[in-house]
Scaffold this motif. Structure first.
Motif, PDB file in Angstrom:
ATOM      1  N   SER A   6      74.212  47.334  88.076  1.00  0.00           N
ATOM      2  CA  SER A   6      73.006  46.616  87.667  1.00  0.00           C
ATOM      3  C   SER A   6      72.249  46.162  88.900  1.00  0.00           C
ATOM      4  O   SER A   6      72.842  45.599  89.821  1.00  0.00           O
ATOM      5  N   ASN A  26      61.404  46.147  80.758  1.00  0.00           N
ATOM      6  CA  ASN A  26      62.375  45.356  81.507  1.00  0.00           C
ATOM      7  C   ASN A  26      61.782  44.006  81.863  1.00  0.00           C
ATOM      8  O   ASN A  26      60.701  43.629  81.385  1.00  0.00           O
ATOM      9  N   GLY A  27      62.485  43.272  82.712  1.00  0.00           N
ATOM     10  CA  GLY A  27      62.017  41.942  83.087  1.00  0.00           C
ATOM     11  C   GLY A  27      60.680  41.955  83.788  1.00  0.00           C
ATOM     12  O   GLY A  27      59.881  41.016  83.649  1.00  0.00           O
ATOM     13  N   LEU A 125      71.601  38.961  91.131  1.00  0.00           N
ATOM     14  CA  LEU A 125      72.276  37.689  90.872  1.00  0.00           C
ATOM     15  C   LEU A 125      73.670  37.622  91.489  1.00  0.00           C
ATOM     16  O   LEU A 125      74.068  36.593  92.040  1.00  0.00           O
ATOM     17  N   GLN A 157      67.312  33.307  85.884  1.00  0.00           N
ATOM     18  CA  GLN A 157      68.561  34.051  85.868  1.00  0.00           C
ATOM     19  C   GLN A 157      68.698  34.991  84.677  1.00  0.00           C
ATOM     20  O   GLN A 157      69.614  35.821  84.644  1.00  0.00           O
ATOM     21  N   HIS A 158      67.824  34.858  83.686  1.00  0.00           N
ATOM     22  CA  HIS A 158      67.891  35.715  82.511  1.00  0.00           C
ATOM     23  C   HIS A 158      66.479  36.108  82.107  1.00  0.00           C
ATOM     24  O   HIS A 158      65.565  35.282  82.131  1.00  0.00           O
ATOM     25  N   ALA A 159      66.306  37.347  81.698  1.00  0.00           N
ATOM     26  CA  ALA A 159      64.972  37.842  81.360  1.00  0.00           C
ATOM     27  C   ALA A 159      64.316  37.026  80.262  1.00  0.00           C
ATOM     28  O   ALA A 159      63.099  36.815  80.270  1.00  0.00           O
ATOM     29  N   SER A 160      65.104  36.530  79.324  1.00  0.00           N
ATOM     30  CA  SER A 160      64.523  35.772  78.215  1.00  0.00           C
ATOM     31  C   SER A 160      63.852  34.487  78.689  1.00  0.00           C
ATOM     32  O   SER A 160      63.015  33.917  77.987  1.00  0.00           O
ATOM     33  N   VAL A 189      67.335  41.260  87.212  1.00  0.00           N
ATOM     34  CA  VAL A 189      66.628  40.674  86.076  1.00  0.00           C
ATOM     35  C   VAL A 189      65.292  41.386  85.865  1.00  0.00           C
ATOM     36  O   VAL A 189      64.820  41.538  84.735  1.00  0.00           O
ATOM     37  N   ASP A 192      66.662  45.436  84.656  1.00  0.00           N
ATOM     38  CA  ASP A 192      67.507  45.734  83.503  1.00  0.00           C
ATOM     39  C   ASP A 192      66.700  45.805  82.214  1.00  0.00           C
ATOM     40  O   ASP A 192      65.764  45.009  82.005  1.00  0.00           O
ATOM     41  N   ILE A 194      65.580  45.177  78.410  1.00  0.00           N
ATOM     42  CA  ILE A 194      65.582  43.893  77.702  1.00  0.00           C
ATOM     43  C   ILE A 194      65.408  44.103  76.205  1.00  0.00           C
ATOM     44  O   ILE A 194      64.914  45.132  75.750  1.00  0.00           O
TER      45      ILE A 194
END
Length: 571
Positions: A6, A26-27, A125, A157-160, A189, A192, A194
């Motif tokens: 990743s 993706n992000g 990360l 730290q997270h795409a959401s 991030v 990747d 999503i």
């Protein structure tokens, strides 16, 4: 074949992998979708390894990208975009060296209160805080490096979390005190795939920043009783769009108004109460010291505005600023933490009409005082053998259309402009916030791009010295590539002119101020940018012709300018 981890670059080690696969959201897509939903139209920056997810997403976005040649200049360009338009400047940065190179430009935006959203990439990360991995561009704590030059720093730290974080950053950037906000997104991030759906809307509204009621009442009491009120309008008055209430209050109080370099344009230049921007002249300083109530709006009373900390007000001070750390930082005052526009609106409403008792400045009306003070300033200039400098600045002012915006580097011409430039209907932008070199040309590039995005006349003027020009000379490629209507005036005196003058005045000689420099005309032409060299007396015609042309152009003037002395010799 083992699948890449990743965050690994797509296609790394697979030069013969065949046709590219269809893009997967993706992000990076979430970043550009959120920015677009917030109203962004333009992004400045330079691609980088860990930021490739951002730039791939740009290819699927309506955002217009302007690539500079040095990250510091990208920051200046995003700053200039925001100053010219009033919109948020957006900056994309790579990790490590790219992020660090931007910091001097961000210092200017932070010091001047320019709203920007900075999206910086980061290593994956799993590599954060683990130096043993030895990743390219890795820093121990990248966002800590930005802590001195941005309002806040975030790591996603997270795409959401991307849409909400950017929306919050935008809100913070536009809330007074405005400024740049830093958001970091790690490489994985950004890259990747999503499950988060496309961003459909985003809302960012500035936080309310009104003055406290009891402070407004106390300020009104002071002003109602004042016999000699005066006003200093700083950059916060412009950022807070306080101009109509500043004018109304000044006329109700019959208070002389002087604008700091950052506040230039906040008050009409030729108004009968305007002391213009001669904050560095001792005659103006004397007036401010004599005021029994001095209203300071959107200024820290810092080095330049206080005439290099020589001003010692004898009356009471009302200081209004959105940044609480500024209040009373350079002297006791009735500190009102508020947006300048909201504060002056409240004060104006509370001041019931024109005051019955007109101020009396030791037997003079305020209007007479202003007229006499400006006459004294001009007489002082007359006594100092500055005919060349005054004619040079006057010719530039006559050449520049009333509505044209101008961007000034830290050079002797700009030091003159701080005091003598009537911005008229245009806007005056300079790098006096942090005082770094190299702002003028990339700032003008960003300003031109921004004005064009709003459908406004986009021709702007940048003014640099030969020393500061070399900081941003590579942006001739940017101006040429995008065919931007920027006229760049380079005043070439063979060195760091203001430092030469300071050192000669202090030590009788200058050290390390003389510079080898290129043939600026030939260099500009090598980028495909038309250029000319003119004598000082030819500057007006040269600028007028350059303003009428298409695309970028350069005007070079070889001359040695001197600064005016703010006092007579001996005091």
């Amino acid at each position: 074949m083992t699948a890449p981890k990743s965050g690994a670059l797509p296609g790394a080690g697979a030069a013969h992998a065949g046709p590219a696969k269809p893009a997967v959201r993706n992000g990076g897509d979430l970043v550009v979708e959120t920015l677009s939903a917030l109203g962004a139209t333009t992004v400045f920056g330079i691609p980088g390894q860990h930021a490739l997810g951002l730039f791939d997403a740009l290819s699927r976005s309506p955002l217009h990208f302007v690539s500079s040649r040095v990250e510091n200049n990208s920051a200046f360009a995003a700053d200039g975009f925001s100053r010219a338009t009033g919109d948020v400047g957006v900056l994309f940065l790579s990790t490590g060296p790219g992020a660090l190179t931007s910091l001097a430009g961000l210092q200017e935006a932070y010091a001047t209160g320019v709203p920007m959203v900075v999206i910086a990439s980061q290593i994956p990360l799993e590599g954060l805080g683990a130096r043993r991995k030895g990743m390219l561009h890795q820093l121990d704590d990248q966002k800590a490096s930005a802590a001195n030059v941005t309002k806040s720093q975030r790591l996603i730290q997270h795409a959401s979390g991307i849409p909400s974080a950017i929306q919050d950053a935008w809100t913070e950037a536009i809330s007074s005190p405005q400024g740049p906000v830093w958001v970091e997104v790690p490489q994985n991030v950004l890259l990747d795939p999503i499950m988060v759906p496309p961003v459909e809307d985003a809302l960012a509204e500035a936080f309310d920043n009104p003055p406290r009621t009891e402070l407004v009442k106390e300020a009104v009491r002071w002003l109602t009783e004042a016999k000699r009120p005066a006003i200093i309008a700083g950059g916060g008055a412009r950022r807070g769009k306080a101009e109509p209430w500043l004018l109304s209050i000044a006329e109700k109080l019959h208070a002389p108004v002087v604008c700091s370099p950052g506040g230039n344009g906040a008050f009409p230049w030729n108004h009968e109460l305007s002391l213009q921007s001669w904050v560095e002249d001792r005659y103006v300083t004397d007036v401010l010291e004599e005021a029994d109530v001095l209203v300071v709006v959107g200024s820290s009373l810092g080095e330049v505005t206080s005439n290099y900390f020589t001003m010692e007000p004898r009356g009471r001070i009302i200081q209004i600023d959105a940044e609480p750390r500024v209040l009373e930082s350079n002297g006791p005052a009735l500190g009102i933490r508020a947006d300048a526009g909201q504060a002056l609106h409240a004060l104006d409403d509370a001041l019931s009409g024109e005051l019955r008792n007109r101020p009396d400045w030791r037997g003079q009306t305020p209007e007479q005082l202003v007229k006499d003070t400006l006459a004294k300033v001009q007489a002082r200039l007359d006594s100092q053998d500055l005919a060349k400098e005054r004619a040079f600045m006057a010719d530039i002012r006559e050449a520049v259309p009333d509505t044209m915006q101008t961007f000034w580097d830290m050079t002797i011409s700009a030091y003159w402009a701080w005091s003598c430039w009537d911005s008229r209907e245009g806007q005056f932008h300079s790098a006096q916030g942090a005082g770094g070199l190299g702002f003028g040309f990339p700032g003008a590039i960003g300003g031109s791009v921004g004005l064009a995005s709003q459908g406004k006349p986009a021709r702007v003027l940048a003014v640099s010295g030969d020393g500061s020009a070399m900081y941003s000379i590579s942006e001739l490629a940017t101006a040429s590539q995008h065919n931007l209507p920027v006229t760049w005036l380079i005043v070439d005196d063979g060195g760091y002119g203001i430092l030469r003058e300071y050192m000669e005045g202090a030590f009788g000689k200058a050290t390390a101020t003389e510079l080898a420099r290129p043939d600026f005309v030939a260099l500009a032409e090598s980028f495909g940018v038309p250029a000319r060299r003119v004598a000082p007396e030819g500057i007006r015609a040269a600028l007028e012709e350059s303003f009428a042309a298409q695309g970028p152009n350069v005007v070079v003037v070889e001359t040695l300018l001197k600064m005016f002395a703010p006092t007579h010799l001996g005091g």
